[in-house]
Write a protein that holds these residues in place. Structure first.
Motif, PDB file in Angstrom:
ATOM      1  N   UNK A 107       0.842  -1.191   0.000  1.00  0.00           N
ATOM      2  CA  UNK A 107       0.000   0.000   0.000  1.00  0.00           C
ATOM      3  C   UNK A 107       0.882   1.249   0.000  1.00  0.00           C
ATOM      4  N   UNK A 108       0.552   2.245  -0.798  1.00  0.00           N
ATOM      5  CA  UNK A 108       1.353   3.472  -0.809  1.00  0.00           C
ATOM      6  C   UNK A 108       1.266   4.191   0.529  1.00  0.00           C
ATOM      7  N   UNK A 109       2.348   4.845   0.900  1.00  0.00           N
ATOM      8  CA  UNK A 109       2.372   5.625   2.142  1.00  0.00           C
ATOM      9  C   UNK A 109       1.694   6.960   1.884  1.00  0.00           C
ATOM     10  N   UNK A 110       0.656   7.229   2.645  1.00  0.00           N
ATOM     11  CA  UNK A 110      -0.076   8.488   2.522  1.00  0.00           C
ATOM     12  C   UNK A 110      -0.070   9.176   3.880  1.00  0.00           C
ATOM     13  N   UNK A 111       0.676  10.253   4.005  1.00  0.00           N
ATOM     14  CA  UNK A 111       0.874  10.901   5.298  1.00  0.00           C
ATOM     15  C   UNK A 111      -0.166  11.979   5.598  1.00  0.00           C
ATOM     16  N   UNK A 112      -0.705  12.598   4.571  1.00  0.00           N
ATOM     17  CA  UNK A 112      -1.637  13.688   4.810  1.00  0.00           C
ATOM     18  C   UNK A 112      -0.917  14.932   5.304  1.00  0.00           C
ATOM     19  N   UNK A 113      -1.685  15.956   5.617  1.00  0.00           N
ATOM     20  CA  UNK A 113      -1.120  17.228   6.061  1.00  0.00           C
ATOM     21  C   UNK A 113      -0.549  17.095   7.468  1.00  0.00           C
ATOM     22  N   UNK A 114       0.626  17.637   7.668  1.00  0.00           N
ATOM     23  CA  UNK A 114       1.278  17.605   8.973  1.00  0.00           C
ATOM     24  C   UNK A 114       0.838  18.806   9.797  1.00  0.00           C
ATOM     25  N   UNK A 115       0.227  18.551  10.945  1.00  0.00           N
ATOM     26  CA  UNK A 115      -0.235  19.635  11.811  1.00  0.00           C
ATOM     27  C   UNK A 115       0.954  20.358  12.432  1.00  0.00           C
ATOM     28  N   UNK A 116       0.875  21.681  12.587  1.00  0.00           N
ATOM     29  CA  UNK A 116       1.960  22.427  13.227  1.00  0.00           C
ATOM     30  C   UNK A 116       2.209  21.921  14.647  1.00  0.00           C
ATOM     31  N   UNK A 117       3.470  21.841  15.022  1.00  0.00           N
ATOM     32  CA  UNK A 117       3.830  21.366  16.353  1.00  0.00           C
ATOM     33  C   UNK A 117       4.071  22.540  17.297  1.00  0.00           C
ATOM     34  N   UNK A 118       3.427  22.558  18.459  1.00  0.00           N
ATOM     35  CA  UNK A 118       3.689  23.635  19.422  1.00  0.00           C
ATOM     36  C   UNK A 118       5.167  23.686  19.801  1.00  0.00           C
ATOM     37  N   UNK A 119       5.688  24.889  19.988  1.00  0.00           N
ATOM     38  CA  UNK A 119       7.110  25.038  20.308  1.00  0.00           C
ATOM     39  C   UNK A 119       7.488  24.318  21.591  1.00  0.00           C
ATOM     40  N   UNK A 120       6.589  24.305  22.573  1.00  0.00           N
ATOM     41  CA  UNK A 120       6.893  23.639  23.836  1.00  0.00           C
ATOM     42  C   UNK A 120       7.061  22.139  23.638  1.00  0.00           C
ATOM     43  N   UNK A 121       6.230  21.550  22.776  1.00  0.00           N
ATOM     44  CA  UNK A 121       6.342  20.124  22.501  1.00  0.00           C
ATOM     45  C   UNK A 121       7.617  19.821  21.726  1.00  0.00           C
ATOM     46  N   UNK A 122       7.973  20.697  20.791  1.00  0.00           N
ATOM     47  CA  UNK A 122       9.208  20.510  20.030  1.00  0.00           C
ATOM     48  C   UNK A 122      10.427  20.565  20.946  1.00  0.00           C
ATOM     49  N   UNK A 123      10.428  21.502  21.897  1.00  0.00           N
ATOM     50  CA  UNK A 123      11.550  21.602  22.845  1.00  0.00           C
ATOM     51  C   UNK A 123      11.648  20.344  23.696  1.00  0.00           C
ATOM     52  N   UNK A 124      10.502  19.843  24.148  1.00  0.00           N
ATOM     53  CA  UNK A 124      10.508  18.633  24.967  1.00  0.00           C
ATOM     54  C   UNK A 124      11.056  17.454  24.174  1.00  0.00           C
ATOM     55  N   UNK A 125      10.613  17.296  22.921  1.00  0.00           N
ATOM     56  CA  UNK A 125      11.101  16.198  22.082  1.00  0.00           C
ATOM     57  C   UNK A 125      12.596  16.323  21.823  1.00  0.00           C
ATOM     58  N   UNK A 126      13.070  17.546  21.629  1.00  0.00           N
ATOM     59  CA  UNK A 126      14.504  17.753  21.393  1.00  0.00           C
ATOM     60  C   UNK A 126      15.325  17.353  22.611  1.00  0.00           C
ATOM     61  N   UNK A 127      14.833  17.660  23.799  1.00  0.00           N
ATOM     62  CA  UNK A 127      15.544  17.297  25.026  1.00  0.00           C
ATOM     63  C   UNK A 127      15.585  15.776  25.203  1.00  0.00           C
ATOM     64  N   UNK A 128      14.450  15.134  24.940  1.00  0.00           N
ATOM     65  CA  UNK A 128      14.403  13.673  25.051  1.00  0.00           C
ATOM     66  C   UNK A 128      15.343  13.036  24.034  1.00  0.00           C
ATOM     67  N   UNK A 129      15.333  13.555  22.810  1.00  0.00           N
ATOM     68  CA  UNK A 129      16.210  13.021  21.765  1.00  0.00           C
ATOM     69  C   UNK A 129      17.681  13.175  22.146  1.00  0.00           C
ATOM     70  N   UNK A 130      18.046  14.346  22.665  1.00  0.00           N
ATOM     71  CA  UNK A 130      19.438  14.586  23.046  1.00  0.00           C
ATOM     72  C   UNK A 130      19.860  13.652  24.177  1.00  0.00           C
ATOM     73  N   UNK A 131      18.966  13.443  25.143  1.00  0.00           N
ATOM     74  CA  UNK A 131      19.306  12.613  26.298  1.00  0.00           C
ATOM     75  C   UNK A 131      19.360  11.130  25.953  1.00  0.00           C
ATOM     76  N   UNK A 132      18.391  10.667  25.158  1.00  0.00           N
ATOM     77  CA  UNK A 132      18.253   9.237  24.938  1.00  0.00           C
ATOM     78  C   UNK A 132      18.943   8.726  23.681  1.00  0.00           C
ATOM     79  N   UNK A 133      19.243   9.623  22.735  1.00  0.00           N
ATOM     80  CA  UNK A 133      19.949   9.182  21.534  1.00  0.00           C
ATOM     81  C   UNK A 133      21.301   9.849  21.366  1.00  0.00           C
ATOM     82  N   UNK A 134      21.318  11.187  21.314  1.00  0.00           N
ATOM     83  CA  UNK A 134      22.544  11.893  20.947  1.00  0.00           C
ATOM     84  C   UNK A 134      23.671  11.653  21.937  1.00  0.00           C
ATOM     85  N   UNK A 135      23.403  11.800  23.226  1.00  0.00           N
ATOM     86  CA  UNK A 135      24.474  11.615  24.216  1.00  0.00           C
ATOM     87  C   UNK A 135      25.000  10.179  24.237  1.00  0.00           C
TER      88      UNK A 135
END
Length: 254
Positions: A199-227
């Protein structure tokens, strides 16, 4: 339309299937190569498939560990993606690296097998991996020359714009998500000219992400993957240490 009976997949985490978990499969992973194998097997009862890829492997290790076994299996289809881990290292000799890649592709194509190679993805939008864009672009041009020189088939990941959507990537932002793997499988089958039922991948429109949620995801990514990733580089260890190939010999799919 081409028919294949013996498919060997070579490479690193990209081909092993990291980012597409499935506890029912060998190694607990599915991935695009398994999906490709399933579609090919549905067309050819005698089809056999091996996957030698191991996460974290540098190109030298892929050639040293996987080329010989792959040649011994006498495949009529080989996929090889290598060099991505090398390009993330501080020291990177692209000419030496692609020289080894060239030799491996030459040996594979000399058998008469259909050989697929990849360009690296254009992650120019990424604040971290985008810094590698220049060296990735040079590597890609050299890989294109390798493909032209030996008659290999190129899968031009660099031009797959659909991967600019973060839903095509796993939480670590380095490996494809399940959607990304399914899309890659369809891309590969398209390059091979094989009809398929994915089946083809159909993603649809991506909803804007709140800045607070983006910051939280960035912190989790840095802690759990990058470091942890940086720590492995410092210690000289790899995510693939102790990991073995999930399908080391040609066998029926399933």
């Amino acid at each position: 339309m081409a028919e294949f009976t013996r498919y060997v997949a070579m490479g690193d985490s990209f081909t092993e299937g990291v980012g597409d978990p499935d506890p029912q499969r060998p190694g607990g992973l599915r991935g695009w190569s398994d999906l490709v194998a399933e579609q090919l097997a549905s067309r050819t009862p005698e089809f056999r498939y091996a996957n030698l890829a191991i996460r974290g492997r540098l190109l030298d290790a892929i050639v040293d560990e996987q080329l010989g076994p792959a040649l011994d299996m006498a495949p009529d289809l080989v996929t090889i993606y290598a060099g991505g881990n090398d390009m993330m290292r501080p020291k990177f000799d692209v000419d030496r690296l692609v020289g080894r890649y060239d030799d491996a592709v030459a040996q594979l194509t000399a058998t008469g097998a259909t050989v697929l190679v990849w360009t690296a993805y254009d992650a120019g939008w990424s604040p971290v991996f985008g810094k590698l864009r220049g060296r990735n672009a040079v590597y890609n041009e050299l890989v294109r020359e390798v493909a032209d020189r030996h008659g290999a088939t190129l899968v031009d990941f660099w031009r797959f714009d659909e991967y600019d959507d973060h839903r095509m990537w796993d939480w670590d932002r380095l490996h494809m998500s399940s959607l990304g793997h399914r899309n890659m499988a369809a891309r590969v089958l398209g390059v091979l000219g094989v009809e398929h039922a994915l089946e083809p991948v159909s993603l649809g429109t991506l909803a804007p992400q709140p800045k607070s949620e983006a910051r939280r995801e960035n912190l989790v990514w840095a802690r759990e993957f990058l470091l942890p990733w940086i720590s492995r580089r410092v210690r000289g260890t790899s995510s693939g240490d102790g990991v073995t190939a999930k399908r080391p010999v040609l066998a029926p799919v399933g």
